[in-house]
Design a protein around this motif. Structure first.
Motif, mmCIF file in Angstrom:
data_model
loop_
_atom_site.group_PDB
_atom_site.id
_atom_site.type_symbol
_atom_site.label_atom_id
_atom_site.label_comp_id
_atom_site.label_asym_id
_atom_site.label_seq_id
_atom_site.Cartn_x
_atom_site.Cartn_y
_atom_site.Cartn_z
ATOM 1 N N ARG A 578 46.878 27.956 27.261
ATOM 2 C CA ARG A 578 45.935 29.107 28.568
ATOM 3 C C ARG A 578 46.993 29.638 28.946
ATOM 4 O O ARG A 578 46.381 30.786 28.988
ATOM 5 N N PRO A 744 44.936 32.071 35.897
ATOM 6 C CA PRO A 744 44.583 30.787 35.742
ATOM 7 C C PRO A 744 44.007 30.632 37.511
ATOM 8 O O PRO A 744 44.517 31.074 38.839
ATOM 9 N N GLU A 764 39.575 29.978 34.773
ATOM 10 C CA GLU A 764 39.996 31.107 33.928
ATOM 11 C C GLU A 764 39.320 32.433 34.423
ATOM 12 O O GLU A 764 38.411 32.899 34.121
#
Length: 857
Positions: A578, A744, A764
């Motif tokens: 991520r 994030p 996100e």
């Protein structure tokens, strides 16, 4: 759901008569797509009235001047079997029709593999395949570049039984079976795929609107086909003089003598030893393309004779023919299938038995592929066929040598004694439709785009692995194209990521296959309604067609359960990288889809992580799981800026999984991306635009802030205000459209008149900062209410920049999902406006944004 029909005319003339006719896919045993408008179409006399009766309702239409007709059936619930009547001047009755979900299975050879080719591995599943509600419509290979076809006559739907399932695509069958077992809804598979084919062949001409070079090639191919079709039928289609193989006559010595080399009476003289398995180029032979014969004498006990036996010869490059005691046992014409041949009961005899294998190699290394099964099986006993055999060359293929410079110079100098003969007019350029843009779309996709479907499975990429950058544009274009052709903007598209393949390299390497997997991952992330099945642990180093295909189908089914069926409780994949941040000499990578937690899949320390500094040179690194993150470091690298995981053709020792047993996808992340990475990411951002990720004009009101008078035009109710904490911003690309970045969400809180709670980490913000200062936003965050319910908020908006106050404002439609039967269930059906403010922060203040959420009354 938007549905649009594209009716494409046949290239060859249809014979129009009084009888109503139907395309092959509209037939007995078909599966119709539930909960969607369903097209039923065909041909009849122009101006003829056609009536379709289904579920006790009549639908009529009048045939057009082109002889085509179409009726639309309203959305229907799953069930069946049902009967349909189609009536014009004649009547057609279709029986045993089911209503369920229909999936298109397409791509190249790994999707073509059927259960019959894997009957031993899946013997139990085949025996249990009495599933009349899982059905396949198989489309044989049909390629044409001249234009789209309207039908492939003679095909039919087939229900799964232990006999018929042998012809079902393995991946498609296990995908459908998992969904059927879960939801008890009939499943239809349209199996339309061809081995060894590029992605370009599966796209329509319209799909190449942004690829002018390919569009020009399509036009050239169409002109070539027209020229060839205009030739007299008795004229050869090519010039034999241009083909060095056309006049070559080379005899295989093993088939030319008074005794064939497979005959037991033949006396082998001057044969040499060679090891099986293995390639002859690795055993003292160079540059040999042609035919090589292998022979071995084995002793067979009487207990293994008089019964049917099986001989397994692994895989052979390229073609082979097998003989036992002079009897032909089996043959295969190309390299990929496993060689499993049945030996009749009267062939083997007690004592000495002769096995002979004739191998034809067309190029590259020839012989028996290592690390495959090689044995004879009979009466529950086996004889190992590995070890020393004898070989002899039967034929050496003559390699075509183009005219060298010396010969060409001599001719130009007039030294060639023969007067040049007048050359024949060149024949039109032949076109390999199977390998050409639009070729397979025209023949194997276009006829079925009027047929309503649920989604598509796509296992392809091996043929394009040499150019991953081009594939980064082609794959999103294919998805957009198919959605256009089927007329379904939200058509689910599921990608099977390429598995591990080829030699294992114990040093960090550059890899086209790794780049292809990264392209597939980024496409799944950036194109809506698209999912990725990670298969990095399912490959075989020496087989581009790995046998463990059941998990491939089942992992794609997990993606469908999340994307298509809305099952939020399903963990649909292994860990997906991520974000990344730097802490001293370590890079910390966070992940989505961690499930119950990150683990080493084999119990050993994490492996196949590599780090690079600013010089871009990667070296192996240590890695450690810390909560739901992985810390990566190398004691000899003080300032790492990039990390790779499982970045290789065959990252065999990569072992990052979640506790649910699903592998992490390979990835590459940089703290500061290189210019090349930024360029690639910018191209991906353009694909986002083409995938319609931004809100439509109907969804997105003009950007304003809540203090503006225009906000009063909306009658609203404040639901809550959230203080959302955000992490370190990562720039992931730059293009003419702007700078693409990700932020994030690390936590926060929210409160309102009727609810309050916390903002969970793991959300996100994807942002595209445009040159004008405004920002296109796609945000996702999770809320946990004070009474324990979890809500998901997804926002697509245009953020407006107030340059005087240096604040950001946006107002847009937010999609809020709440658990059914919860106090917040009604939020699923409400429309929301959102406002976002980024306040001025103090030097020591943790970054956050303020999000206001208003229900439109």
């Amino acid at each position: 759901m938007k549905t649009k029909l594209l009716i494409i005319g046949l290239l060859t003339a249809l014979t129009v008569n009084a009888n109503v006719t139907l395309p092959a896919i509209v037939g007995n045993d078909m599966v119709l797509q539930r909960e969607n408008t369903v097209n039923v179409w065909g041909w009849a006399e122009p101006g003829e009235k056609v009536t379709v009766t289904f579920l006790k309702k009549r639908h009529t239409c009048i045939t057009g001047t082109d002889g085509k007709w179409l009726v639309k059936l309203p959305p229907m619930k799953a069930g069946g079997p049902h009967t349909m009547e189609v009536k014009g001047q004649n009547t057609i009755v279709l029986n045993n029709i089911l209503i369920g979900d229909v999936w298109v299975c397409s791509g190249q050879s790994n999707m073509t593999h059927n259960l019959g080719r894997h009957a031993e591995r899946y013997a139990q599943e085949i025996a249990e395949a009495n599933l009349s509600e899982i059905r396949q419509f198989y489309v044989p290979e049909k390629a044409t570049v001249a234009g789209p076809l309207a039908d492939n006559p003679g095909l039919k739907w087939v229900a799964a039984t232990p006999t018929t399932v042998l012809d079902f695509t393995v991946i498609g069958y296990f995908f459908a079976k998992k969904l059927y077992d879960t939801y008890q809804v009939p499943m239809g598979i349209i199996n339309t795929c061809v081995g060894g084919t590029p992605i370009e062949a599966w796209m329509s001409e319209e799909g190449f609107k942004d690829f002018p070079d390919i569009t020009e090639r399509i036009k050239q191919n169409q002109e070539a086909v027209k020229a060839i079709s205009a030739l007299p039928r008795n004229r050869p289609s090519g010039n034999p003089g241009m083909n060095p193989q056309a006049s070559r006559q080379v005899t295989d010595k093993g088939l030319a003598g008074p005794l064939m080399w497979y005959d037991p009476a033949y006396q082998p003289l001057n044969w040499k030893p060679i090891n099986v398995p293995g390639y002859w180029e690795d055993q003292g032979i160079r540059n040999l393309d042609g035919v090589v014969w292998y022979r071995r004498v084995i002793n067979v006990p009487a207990s293994m004779t008089g019964v049917e036996a099986t001989v397994k010869l692994g895989r052979i490059v390229n073609a082979d023919a097998c003989y036992i005691n002079g009897q032909p046992i089996g043959n295969t014409t190309y390299e990929y299938p496993q060689r499993v041949y049945t030996v009749k009961p009267n062939v083997l005899k007690p004592g000495r038995n002769l096995i002979v294998v004739r191998i034809t190699n067309n190029g590259g290394k020839g012989g028996f592929v290592p690390d495959k099964p090689y044995f004879l099986l009979a009466a529950g006993d086996t004889i190992d066929l590995k070890g020393e055999w004898a070989y002899k060359v039967g034929e050496v293929a003559q390699r075509f040598q183009p005219m060298g410079n010396a010969a060409r110079g001599a001719r130009q100098a007039g030294k060639a004694t023969a007067a040049p003969r007048p050359e024949a007019a060149p024949a039109p350029r032949p076109v390999n439709a199977q390998q050409s843009p639009t070729g397979l779309y025209n023949g194997m996709i276009a006829p079925y785009t009027p047929y309503a479907v649920k989604g598509c499975l796509w296992y392809q990429g091996e043929s394009n692995a040499g150019n991953p950058k081009a594939y980064a544009n082609l794959l999103p274009a294919l998805i957009e194209d198919w959605r256009l052709q089927w007329g379904q903007d939200d058509l689910t598209f599921l990608i099977a990521q390429l598995p591990n393949y080829m030699d294992v390299n114990y040093s960090p390497e550059e890899s086209n296959w790794a780049q292809m997997r990264d392209v597939q991952l980024k496409t799944a992330e950036t194109v809506l309604h698209t999912g990725l099945g990670v298969n990095i642990d399912l490959g075989e180093w020496n087989d581009i067609h790995p046998g463990n295909k059941k998990p491939v189908g089942e992992r794609l089914a997990l993606q469908a359960m999340r994307i298509t069926y809305g099952d939020k409780q399903v963990l649909s994949s292994g860990p997906i990288r991520r974000a990344i941040r730097q802490e001293g000499n370590k890079l910390i990578v966070s992940f989505d889809n961690v499930g119950s937690g990150l683990v080493s899949g084999n119990g050993e320390p994490l492996a196949h992580f590599a780090l690079a500094g600013e010089d871009g040179r990667y070296q192996w690194a240590q890695a450690e799981i810390v909560g739901n993150e992985v810390a990566v470091w190398n004691d000899n690298l003080d300032n790492p800026v990039s990390v790779r995981y499982a970045w290789a053709d065959n990252p065999d020792f990569a072992n990052l999984y979640n506790k649910e047993g699903l592998p992490a996808s390979p990835f590459e992340l940089s703290v500061t991306p290189s210019k090349e990475e930024s360029k690639d990411a910018g191209q991906n951002a353009t694909q986002d635009e083409r995938a319609n990720q931004r809100p439509t004009a109907e969804q997105q009101p003009a950007a304003v802030d809540p203090t503006n008078d225009s906000f009063k035009d909306f009658k609203t109710e404040l639901m809550w205000e959230a203080k959302v904490k955000i992490g370190q911003m990562s720039v992931v690309g730059e293009s003419k459209r702007g700078v693409r970045r990700v932020i994030p969400i690390t936590g926060g809180s929210f409160s309102g008149p009727k609810m309050k709670g916390e903002v969970l980490p793991g959300g996100e913000d994807w942002q595209l900062v445009r040159p004008d200062g405004d920002t296109e936003l796609y945000a996702r965050y999770l809320l946990r209410t004070h009474d324990g319910h979890t809500l998901q908020v997804v926002n697509q908006a245009l953020m407006h920049t107030d340059h005087q106050s240096k604040a950001f404002y946006c107002k847009s439609v937010l999609d809020i999902e709440a658990p059914e039967d919860s106090p917040y269930d009604a939020l699923n059906h409400a429309i929301f406006l959102g406002t976002l403010t980024m306040p001025q922060l103090k030097a020591d203040e943790e970054p956050y944004v303020i999000i206001g959420v208003y229900k439109v009354l």
